[in-house]
Design a protein around this motif. Structure first.
Motif, PDB file in Angstrom:
ATOM      1  N   GLY A  54       0.828  -1.185   0.000  1.00 54.30           N
ATOM      2  CA  GLY A  54       0.000   0.000   0.000  1.00 54.30           C
ATOM      3  C   GLY A  54       0.863   1.236   0.000  1.00 54.30           C
ATOM      4  O   GLY A  54       2.089   1.168  -0.147  1.00 54.30           O
ATOM      5  N   TYR A  55       0.234   2.379   0.202  1.00 54.56           N
ATOM      6  CA  TYR A  55       0.997   3.624   0.216  1.00 54.56           C
ATOM      7  C   TYR A  55       0.302   4.598   1.163  1.00 54.56           C
ATOM      8  O   TYR A  55      -0.856   4.396   1.565  1.00 54.56           O
ATOM      9  N   VAL A  56       1.026   5.660   1.526  1.00 60.16           N
ATOM     10  CA  VAL A  56       0.461   6.705   2.379  1.00 60.16           C
ATOM     11  C   VAL A  56       0.516   8.033   1.633  1.00 60.16           C
ATOM     12  O   VAL A  56       1.360   8.243   0.755  1.00 60.16           O
ATOM     13  N   ARG A  57      -0.424   8.908   1.995  1.00 58.70           N
ATOM     14  CA  ARG A  57      -0.422  10.236   1.390  1.00 58.70           C
ATOM     15  C   ARG A  57      -1.099  11.213   2.338  1.00 58.70           C
ATOM     16  O   ARG A  57      -1.898  10.810   3.196  1.00 58.70           O
ATOM     17  N   LYS A  58      -0.779  12.481   2.190  1.00 53.79           N
ATOM     18  CA  LYS A  58      -1.356  13.493   3.058  1.00 53.79           C
ATOM     19  C   LYS A  58      -2.610  14.057   2.424  1.00 53.79           C
ATOM     20  O   LYS A  58      -2.636  14.403   1.242  1.00 53.79           O
ATOM     21  N   ARG A  59      -3.678  14.133   3.247  1.00 51.40           N
ATOM     22  CA  ARG A  59      -4.928  14.709   2.788  1.00 51.40           C
ATOM     23  C   ARG A  59      -5.367  15.744   3.815  1.00 51.40           C
ATOM     24  O   ARG A  59      -5.791  15.409   4.917  1.00 51.40           O
ATOM     25  N   GLY A  60      -5.199  17.031   3.451  1.00 53.06           N
ATOM     26  CA  GLY A  60      -5.476  18.095   4.410  1.00 53.06           C
ATOM     27  C   GLY A  60      -4.443  18.067   5.527  1.00 53.06           C
ATOM     28  O   GLY A  60      -3.230  18.032   5.280  1.00 53.06           O
ATOM     29  N   LYS A  61      -4.918  18.024   6.772  1.00 50.24           N
ATOM     30  CA  LYS A  61      -4.004  17.983   7.920  1.00 50.24           C
ATOM     31  C   LYS A  61      -3.694  16.557   8.361  1.00 50.24           C
ATOM     32  O   LYS A  61      -2.897  16.350   9.266  1.00 50.24           O
ATOM     33  N   LYS A  62      -4.355  15.575   7.770  1.00 51.25           N
ATOM     34  CA  LYS A  62      -4.173  14.185   8.175  1.00 51.25           C
ATOM     35  C   LYS A  62      -3.434  13.395   7.100  1.00 51.25           C
ATOM     36  O   LYS A  62      -3.402  13.775   5.925  1.00 51.25           O
ATOM     37  N   TRP A  63      -2.836  12.279   7.558  1.00 51.44           N
ATOM     38  CA  TRP A  63      -2.202  11.336   6.653  1.00 51.44           C
ATOM     39  C   TRP A  63      -3.106  10.114   6.512  1.00 51.44           C
ATOM     40  O   TRP A  63      -3.684   9.626   7.481  1.00 51.44           O
ATOM     41  N   CYS A  64      -3.246   9.622   5.301  1.00 47.59           N
ATOM     42  CA  CYS A  64      -4.090   8.461   5.014  1.00 47.59           C
ATOM     43  C   CYS A  64      -3.261   7.331   4.411  1.00 47.59           C
ATOM     44  O   CYS A  64      -2.245   7.580   3.755  1.00 47.59           O
ATOM     45  N   TYR A  65      -3.702   6.100   4.646  1.00 47.67           N
ATOM     46  CA  TYR A  65      -3.067   4.964   3.977  1.00 47.67           C
ATOM     47  C   TYR A  65      -4.100   4.320   3.051  1.00 47.67           C
ATOM     48  O   TYR A  65      -5.310   4.435   3.253  1.00 47.67           O
ATOM     49  N   CYS A  66      -3.580   3.631   2.049  1.00 43.53           N
ATOM     50  CA  CYS A  66      -4.456   3.032   1.053  1.00 43.53           C
ATOM     51  C   CYS A  66      -3.826   1.735   0.544  1.00 43.53           C
ATOM     52  O   CYS A  66      -2.609   1.662   0.380  1.00 43.53           O
ATOM     53  N   PHE A  67      -4.646   0.702   0.333  1.00 45.24           N
ATOM     54  CA  PHE A  67      -4.162  -0.536  -0.280  1.00 45.24           C
ATOM     55  C   PHE A  67      -5.307  -1.258  -0.962  1.00 45.24           C
ATOM     56  O   PHE A  67      -6.475  -1.070  -0.621  1.00 45.24           O
ATOM     57  N   GLY A 118      -3.216   8.773  10.787  1.00 47.04           N
ATOM     58  CA  GLY A 118      -2.559   9.530  11.847  1.00 47.04           C
ATOM     59  C   GLY A 118      -2.283  10.959  11.443  1.00 47.04           C
ATOM     60  O   GLY A 118      -2.649  11.408  10.344  1.00 47.04           O
ATOM     61  N   ASN A 119      -1.618  11.648  12.353  1.00 45.61           N
ATOM     62  CA  ASN A 119      -1.309  13.060  12.109  1.00 45.61           C
ATOM     63  C   ASN A 119       0.019  13.252  11.389  1.00 45.61           C
ATOM     64  O   ASN A 119       0.280  14.320  10.847  1.00 45.61           O
ATOM     65  N   THR A 120       0.859  12.223  11.420  1.00 45.08           N
ATOM     66  CA  THR A 120       2.170  12.313  10.784  1.00 45.08           C
ATOM     67  C   THR A 120       2.351  11.157   9.814  1.00 45.08           C
ATOM     68  O   THR A 120       1.636  10.152   9.879  1.00 45.08           O
ATOM     69  N   LYS A 121       3.338  11.323   8.919  1.00 40.67           N
ATOM     70  CA  LYS A 121       3.628  10.259   7.960  1.00 40.67           C
ATOM     71  C   LYS A 121       4.050   8.983   8.679  1.00 40.67           C
ATOM     72  O   LYS A 121       3.647   7.883   8.295  1.00 40.67           O
ATOM     73  N   ARG A 122       4.856   9.137   9.748  1.00 43.59           N
ATOM     74  CA  ARG A 122       5.330   7.976  10.498  1.00 43.59           C
ATOM     75  C   ARG A 122       4.162   7.204  11.122  1.00 43.59           C
ATOM     76  O   ARG A 122       4.085   5.971  11.040  1.00 43.59           O
ATOM     77  N   GLU A 123       3.239   7.928  11.740  1.00 38.53           N
ATOM     78  CA  GLU A 123       2.069   7.287  12.339  1.00 38.53           C
ATOM     79  C   GLU A 123       1.259   6.546  11.281  1.00 38.53           C
ATOM     80  O   GLU A 123       0.762   5.438  11.507  1.00 38.53           O
ATOM     81  N   CYS A 124       1.121   7.156  10.128  1.00 32.51           N
ATOM     82  CA  CYS A 124       0.331   6.570   9.054  1.00 32.51           C
ATOM     83  C   CYS A 124       0.993   5.306   8.512  1.00 32.51           C
ATOM     84  O   CYS A 124       0.315   4.331   8.191  1.00 32.51           O
ATOM     85  N   GLU A 125       2.315   5.316   8.409  1.00 33.46           N
ATOM     86  CA  GLU A 125       3.026   4.123   7.938  1.00 33.46           C
ATOM     87  C   GLU A 125       2.839   2.952   8.901  1.00 33.46           C
ATOM     88  O   GLU A 125       2.694   1.802   8.483  1.00 33.46           O
ATOM     89  N   ILE A 126       2.845   3.254  10.211  1.00 30.64           N
ATOM     90  CA  ILE A 126       2.613   2.207  11.214  1.00 30.64           C
ATOM     91  C   ILE A 126       1.191   1.668  11.092  1.00 30.64           C
ATOM     92  O   ILE A 126       0.950   0.460  11.134  1.00 30.64           O
ATOM     93  N   SER A 127       0.221   2.579  10.896  1.00 27.86           N
ATOM     94  CA  SER A 127      -1.180   2.159  10.734  1.00 27.86           C
ATOM     95  C   SER A 127      -1.345   1.299   9.490  1.00 27.86           C
ATOM     96  O   SER A 127      -2.106   0.324   9.496  1.00 27.86           O
ATOM     97  N   LEU A 128      -0.618   1.633   8.429  1.00 31.32           N
ATOM     98  CA  LEU A 128      -0.691   0.846   7.197  1.00 31.32           C
ATOM     99  C   LEU A 128      -0.175  -0.568   7.436  1.00 31.32           C
ATOM    100  O   LEU A 128      -0.807  -1.547   7.011  1.00 31.32           O
ATOM    101  N   ARG A 129       0.971  -0.672   8.134  1.00 29.33           N
ATOM    102  CA  ARG A 129       1.531  -2.001   8.409  1.00 29.33           C
ATOM    103  C   ARG A 129       0.566  -2.839   9.242  1.00 29.33           C
ATOM    104  O   ARG A 129       0.381  -4.034   8.997  1.00 29.33           O
ATOM    105  N   ASN A 130      -0.048  -2.213  10.239  1.00 26.07           N
ATOM    106  CA  ASN A 130      -1.016  -2.942  11.085  1.00 26.07           C
ATOM    107  C   ASN A 130      -2.223  -3.403  10.278  1.00 26.07           C
ATOM    108  O   ASN A 130      -2.710  -4.529  10.440  1.00 26.07           O
ATOM    109  N   ALA A 131      -2.713  -2.526   9.401  1.00 26.97           N
ATOM    110  CA  ALA A 131      -3.874  -2.872   8.583  1.00 26.97           C
ATOM    111  C   ALA A 131      -3.558  -4.012   7.621  1.00 26.97           C
ATOM    112  O   ALA A 131      -4.356  -4.941   7.442  1.00 26.97           O
TER     113      ALA A 131
END
Length: 393
Positions: A3-16, A33-46
């Motif tokens: 998957g990948y992460v991207r910033k949308r507004g003030k939040k970071w989103c993941y997609c796969f 999450g609020n940061t790219k790092r947080e979003c990458e962790i959320s992506l791995r968990n998902a």
């Protein structure tokens, strides 16, 4: 799967992408999450959740899931009275509060609020625990089915049961009740047998109702508890005892053996008296030769014992709130007072866990401890020892 992460507004989103579902490509996109790092962790968990079999509930409501769980899991695998009890708890205490919530959106705060509402409705702590236990069991199943990643009940403190100190009868009070019965009348006669059996054996009323003559071994002086006649939601069912450990073999006294042998003769005379009009008892398309029957042969309803005992207590001078079921507690209390160990009592009562026995009779356990300390004091001549210590200092 990547998957990948991207910033949308003030939040970071993941997609796969999870592939084709019903002929259409399905893509998952979530705020991570609020940061790219947080979003990458959320992506791995998902990604890990999907790799290990997690299935997104996709708008399945609590009402839909619990209804399906009740009908296709509880009704199939548990006893009918358990099914009816769970159904009542869902209908009255759970679904009206959280039923419309999507299962994927259920949070601990929803469960906490549900229990708070139940408490405000003056439900007992024991009932609150039952509500929690039913929902917890259902959500544990949802986790196993990978409908949930974890059970929100894990974050809620389990309600504690109310302290239970059963009211029991003394031996004198029991015999005073027997004196109120006129055993020349069949309904009093059969009830007197029921009282003797429950006081000696500690039976549940359903177990008493379900005993057949083939369950008694007069040569070995034993009774095998194999049936449980229950009344639930206006119907009577014959099933197995409450738990696997409730199926048990109990030793019975010579006096009870003699009483039952005489009762068998009376029952045989009644069969001859009524002939073809003598009623046969069928459950699950099978005939049963019950001990607890009316004069014409039909079996005693389990509710009869409770109702008859309640009337007997009102007619007595005993100033206690004692139920028929409390004769079971009376049995255990009397055994404990005579020094019988908890393990033996657990087996005779049919408790699957000795902690159940210990918790119910903790008040008696304390009295037993006092006696044990007194015996130990006597053994070590404690008074003399205390005097020696005092003189030394």
């Amino acid at each position: 799967m990547t998957g990948y992460v991207r910033k949308r507004g003030k939040k970071w989103c993941y997609c796969f992408d999870i592939g084709d579902i019903n002929g259409k490509r399905k893509r998952i996109e979530r705020i991570g999450g609020n940061t790219k790092r947080e979003c990458e962790i959320s992506l791995r968990n998902a990604l890990n959740e999907y790799d290990t079999g997690y299935i997104e509930p996709n708008k399945t409501s609590i009402n839909d899931y619990l209804s399906d769980w009740l009908e296709n899991h509880i009704k199939v695998n548990r006893k009918i009275n358990t099914y009816n009890r769970y159904q009542s708890i869902l209908k009255n205490n759970i679904l009206p509060i959280i039923g419309t919530i999507n299962i994927k959106d259920l949070k601990p705060i929803h469960i906490d609020n549900m229990l708070s509402i139940a408490k405000k409705n003056n439900l007992s702590n024991t009932t609150l625990q039952h509500i929690y236990a039913v929902l917890n069991s259902a959500l544990n199943k949802a986790v196993k089915l990978r409908l949930l990643n974890n059970n929100p009940c894990e974050y809620i403190e389990r309600p504690k049961r109310d302290n239970f100190n059963p009211n029991v009868l003394s031996v004198d009070e029991f015999y005073n009740l027997l004196k109120l019965l006129n055993i020349e009348k069949y309904n009093d006669y059969i009830f007197s047998i029921a009282l003797h059996m429950v006081l000696e054996l500690g039976l549940r009323r359903g177990e008493l109702s379900g005993i057949e003559w083939c369950n008694i071994n007069f040569d070995e002086s034993t009774i095998s508890i194999k049936n449980n006649l229950i009344y639930s939601h206006g119907k009577t069912y014959l099933t197995t005892p409450k738990t696997n450990d409730s199926e048990r073999v109990l030793y019975i006294s010579k006096d009870l053996c003699k009483l039952l042998k005489e009762h068998k003769k009376i029952q045989l005379l009644n069969k001859l008296k009524y002939g073809s009009h003598y009623i046969k008892n069928f459950y699950n398309d099978q005939q049963f030769d019950f001990i607890m029957t009316w004069e014409k042969g039909n079996n005693l309803h389990p509710m009869y014992f409770s109702n008859k005992f309640s009337k007997l207590m009102k007619a007595s001078s005993i100033d206690k709130k004692v139920r028929f079921h409390d004769l079971r507690h009376t049995n255990a209390t009397l055994l404990l007072s005579q020094g019988v160990d908890f393990k033996t009592i657990q087996i005779r009562l049919g408790h699957s866990d000795i902690n159940t026995t210990l918790n119910i009779y903790s008040h008696v356990n304390l009295e037993m401890q006092k006696k044990a300390v007194n015996k130990l004091t006597t053994l070590f001549n404690g008074d003399k020892l205390a005097t020696n210590i005092k003189n030394t200092y």
